[in-house]
Scaffold this active site. Structure first.
Site, short mmCIF file in Angstrom:
data_model
loop_
_atom_site.label_atom_id
_atom_site.label_comp_id
_atom_site.label_asym_id
_atom_site.label_seq_id
_atom_site.Cartn_x
_atom_site.Cartn_y
_atom_site.Cartn_z
N ASN A 40 2.07 1.07 -31.41
CA ASN A 40 0.93 0.06 -32.12
C ASN A 40 0.28 -0.76 -31.15
O ASN A 40 0.92 -1.40 -30.31
CB ASN A 40 1.52 -0.41 -33.33
CG ASN A 40 2.11 0.55 -34.26
OD1 ASN A 40 1.59 1.45 -34.41
ND2 ASN A 40 3.42 0.28 -34.62
N HIS A 82 5.54 -1.39 -26.40
CA HIS A 82 6.67 -0.78 -26.89
C HIS A 82 6.59 0.50 -27.34
O HIS A 82 5.52 0.60 -28.01
CB HIS A 82 7.80 -1.68 -27.86
CG HIS A 82 7.10 -2.11 -28.93
ND1 HIS A 82 6.02 -3.18 -29.11
CD2 HIS A 82 7.17 -1.50 -30.15
CE1 HIS A 82 6.01 -3.57 -30.19
NE2 HIS A 82 6.40 -2.51 -30.85
N HIS A 135 4.75 -7.30 -27.02
CA HIS A 135 5.11 -6.75 -25.72
C HIS A 135 5.29 -5.12 -25.85
O HIS A 135 5.89 -4.73 -27.00
CB HIS A 135 6.68 -7.20 -25.58
CG HIS A 135 7.31 -7.08 -24.35
ND1 HIS A 135 7.97 -7.68 -23.54
CD2 HIS A 135 7.57 -5.59 -23.87
CE1 HIS A 135 8.60 -7.20 -22.41
NE2 HIS A 135 8.38 -5.75 -22.63
N HIS A 169 7.92 3.53 -29.96
CA HIS A 169 8.87 3.77 -31.08
C HIS A 169 9.46 5.30 -30.68
O HIS A 169 8.43 6.14 -30.69
CB HIS A 169 8.20 3.61 -32.25
CG HIS A 169 7.76 2.29 -32.95
ND1 HIS A 169 8.65 1.56 -33.54
CD2 HIS A 169 6.72 1.54 -32.28
CE1 HIS A 169 8.11 0.21 -33.95
NE2 HIS A 169 6.80 0.40 -33.08
N CYS A 199 8.54 -14.66 -25.80
CA CYS A 199 8.37 -13.29 -25.97
C CYS A 199 9.67 -12.77 -26.53
O CYS A 199 10.46 -12.60 -25.77
CB CYS A 199 7.76 -12.27 -24.88
SG CYS A 199 7.74 -10.76 -25.32
P1 DGP Z 1 5.37 -3.09 -33.92
O1 DGP Z 1 5.60 -3.30 -35.39
O2 DGP Z 1 4.87 -1.58 -33.67
O3 DGP Z 1 5.00 -4.05 -33.05
O4 DGP Z 1 6.98 -2.99 -33.60
C1 DGP Z 1 8.03 -3.77 -33.68
C2 DGP Z 1 9.21 -3.61 -34.00
O5 DGP Z 1 10.28 -4.28 -33.64
C3 DGP Z 1 9.53 -3.24 -35.59
O6 DGP Z 1 9.88 -1.82 -35.98
C4 DGP Z 1 10.76 -4.12 -36.03
C5 DGP Z 1 11.34 -4.40 -34.25
N1 DGP Z 1 12.00 -5.56 -33.95
C6 DGP Z 1 11.51 -6.80 -34.48
N2 DGP Z 1 12.45 -7.81 -34.07
C7 DGP Z 1 13.47 -7.15 -33.55
C8 DGP Z 1 14.65 -7.77 -33.23
O7 DGP Z 1 14.87 -8.91 -32.85
N3 DGP Z 1 15.25 -6.65 -32.54
C9 DGP Z 1 15.06 -5.30 -32.68
N4 DGP Z 1 16.04 -4.45 -32.07
N5 DGP Z 1 14.06 -4.87 -33.08
C10 DGP Z 1 13.28 -5.70 -33.86
#
Ligand code: DGP
Length: 116
Positions: free
Chosen positions: A85, A98, A96, A100, A3
């Protein structure tokens, strides 16, 4: 289980940390959509909103207690939006839970700007 956000929580993948305590980590989104775009995650793995239960919901309450402080630390001075989302139709890309935290600029009034 592999993950991405669990790996970030463990420090195996670097992140730009905004806030951390024993149950929560907040770090800057890799592809920010606003001057303040912070992701807030529980340190324990919950897949999405669909995975919230009576047993683990205290961490979600704690996340929301922390969000005003995280928004301030992240640079959302004058208001912000909290988005999560859940599932493929909502374009959840990391499985996982989260949140925003988006701000630091005037946001459109609606999720779909064509409705403004
Ligand atoms: P969602 O689409 O709601 O699942 O948002 C996932 C977010 O995670 C997306 O806006 C980009 C972010 N993201 C993906 N990979 C990484 C990473 O390796 N590091 C960081 N800081 N953010 C990431």
């Amino acid at each position: 289980m592999d993950c991405l956000f669990c790996s970030i929580v463990k420090g195996e993948i670097p992140s730009n940390k905004v806030y951390e305590d024993e149950t929560v980590l907040a770090f800057r989104d890799i592809a920010p959509e606003a001057p303040c775009h912070v992701l807030v995650v529980p340190k324990t793995h919950i897949g999405s909103v669909d995975g919230i239960t009576a047993e683990n919901s205290a961490v979600v309450a704690h996340i929301f207690e922390c969000i005003p402080k995280i928004a301030k630390l992240g640079g959302a001075g004058n208001g912000y939006r909290v988005i999560t989302n859940c599932g493929p139709d909502a374009c959840q890309s990391v499985p996982h839970l989260h949140f925003h935290v988006i701000g630091g600029t005037q946001l459109p009034a609606h999720c779909f700007p064509e409705n403004d």
